[in-house]
Design an enzyme around this catalytic site. Sequence first.
Site, short mmCIF file in Angstrom:
data_model
loop_
_atom_site.label_atom_id
_atom_site.label_comp_id
_atom_site.label_asym_id
_atom_site.label_seq_id
_atom_site.Cartn_x
_atom_site.Cartn_y
_atom_site.Cartn_z
N ASP A 22 77.34 18.07 69.30
CA ASP A 22 78.74 18.39 68.96
C ASP A 22 79.01 19.89 68.93
O ASP A 22 79.60 20.41 67.97
CB ASP A 22 79.10 17.79 67.59
CG ASP A 22 78.64 16.37 67.41
OD1 ASP A 22 78.73 15.61 68.38
OD2 ASP A 22 78.18 16.02 66.31
N GLU A 69 86.65 10.02 69.94
CA GLU A 69 86.42 11.11 69.00
C GLU A 69 86.35 12.45 69.74
O GLU A 69 86.58 12.52 70.94
CB GLU A 69 85.11 10.87 68.25
CG GLU A 69 83.90 10.83 69.18
CD GLU A 69 82.65 10.28 68.52
OE1 GLU A 69 82.74 9.74 67.41
OE2 GLU A 69 81.57 10.36 69.14
#
Length: 646
Positions: A346, A505
């Site tokens: 991420d 997401e």
Amino acid sequence: MKPQGRRRFRQSAPAAVAAAVSLLVGVVGPAAPAQAAEITDGLALWYKLDATSGTVAVDASGHGRNGTVNGTAGWSGAGEGLTFNGSDTYIKVPDNIMSGMNSITVSMDVQIDATQATPYFLYGFGNTSNGAGNGYLFTTGNSFRTGIASGNYSTEQNTRTSAALPRSVWKHVTYTQTGTTGVLYQDGVEVARNMSVTITPGSIGSGTTTANSIGKSLYTGDKLFKGKIRDFRVYNRALAPGEVLEVSGNTTGIAKATHPALKTAAIIDDANSKITLPMNEGTNLTALAPRFTLAQGAAISPASGTPRDFTRPVTYEVTGSNGAKRTWTVEALVMKSPVLPGLNADPNIVRFGDTYYIYPTTDGFPGWSGTQFKAYSSKDLVHWKDHGVILDLGPDIDWADSRAWAPTMTAKNGKYYFYYSADTNIGVAVSDRPTGPFKDPLGKPLIPRGALTGQMIDPAVFTDDDGKSYLYWGNGRAYVVPLNDDMVTFDASKVTDITPSGYNEGTFVIKRNGTYYLMWSENDTRDENYRVAYATGSSPTGPWTKRGVILEKDLSLGIKGPGHHSVVQVPNTDDWYIAYHRFAIPGGDGTHRETTVDRMEFDSGGLIKKVVPTLSGIDPVTSSSTTAVKQDLSGALVACPGRSRR
């Protein structure tokens, strides 16, 4: 980064040999019946399943471990194995089959029916009653994995892929385990590896196992297997890669390619007869001499270990023991990724002044249970300095102490604002420096768990040309809200749901030439099909027009699950770079990921071109001596004359 919820998944002619297909590329094809009856060393059980009638699965190993066919026995003979109807058919294997085994191989040909219900096991050996007990060993095809457990499913140690085993075609499946390493093969080619297995087959029940079955799960709520199985074998040792090739019938396959300068294991694309050799930086490609592991009786030309010029792809010809021939293409490349050491996911990439920073999730923890955030900086996007932990949930945050995920950073008002996920809440921390230390200004989440539909995770901040900042977040649903000037509060009545189709997401927004680009990740982060898509709009809040996928897997390079990205622009240029994570190479999965950087480009119409994921990464990005870029800490970038060059 994370799913909204988790479920327990339970899951031959010579000419056909050359067409054996690897899971790595998702292409299906017929598996040849095993041609390796002579591999008897360590053979503990062998059910050919070639009978035409009866209720006995005859053990051809010579050990007399016959199995009992329960329910409807769908014998076919003629090499088609035993048909399991999915309702009552299964084979009861004798007790204590794994007794004394510190190593094991389980191998079979399997054809899964297209209507197979999930979850299911292909086989299960152990002692459990609906998941309670002292462990088991199993393989399932959906998603394709082998697990060994010391108790119920929470103790499973899995060697897994993130894709389903293809249905309606014969596939050869092998699992080997020795020491701490489990390896899963499809059609003789390795597709998954776990180097942290601590449970041995013989330790289950201290050698006593009375719930051993083929076609039946050890969980009463799971489904029975539906399809066909033949040539089911158990060995008390781990077969070598060449032996696995031979047992699978893939006689012209290459099981392994080795060289002392490999940075990671060679990537074997069996379906396309291609091998990629990821070499360490500084390797001379003009005279490489890789060695290849083949099936017994096979030969390769030029010979294994012959020096060759690999500045361009080269070809080899493999001749199987049955006379079948196959041409392989072998390519060597210098692997300069990942850009950050260890396991990180991420990544949020941002530039402050003349320095680039990456703020990632610290990965490698079961259930994404890490608690710390780190920062890395670079002047050229290639060489990164580790600044250590900048925020630790336990000591630094009072309201959360687990699941530190997916941070983002921005600067304004002379301060640096760090937004992060903590135990499925979104928090904010503030510092005078981009590397901390950071303090919690609120003493509570900025966005608490349950505030809206979906998970309150994966924040991202975009600041427009007018200095207005917007906070984006979500899992399952995507949201945006303008931040107040203090950057730590907002008007909840202004929260907008901007969920595009396919959204999961990892929202991220940029602006170029007056157009806003909303990007996000699709599918589950544990899925090799995790990927990045985008839409364009005329404002930071939309409306948005979906444009398509811009980053996805490349299994020919072993790249799986690329996503949860961020983007940075080199000042005074139209050069853009995308930072993202992928499954770690080799053996990574949805909790073992690594961070890399590649180029991102636009076409003449302003749409984003498909990003080419690479192992080689990018060249250093440098700035000319006349370039002076500064961050005024109001959220806007100010650039003096001069251009950067790559």
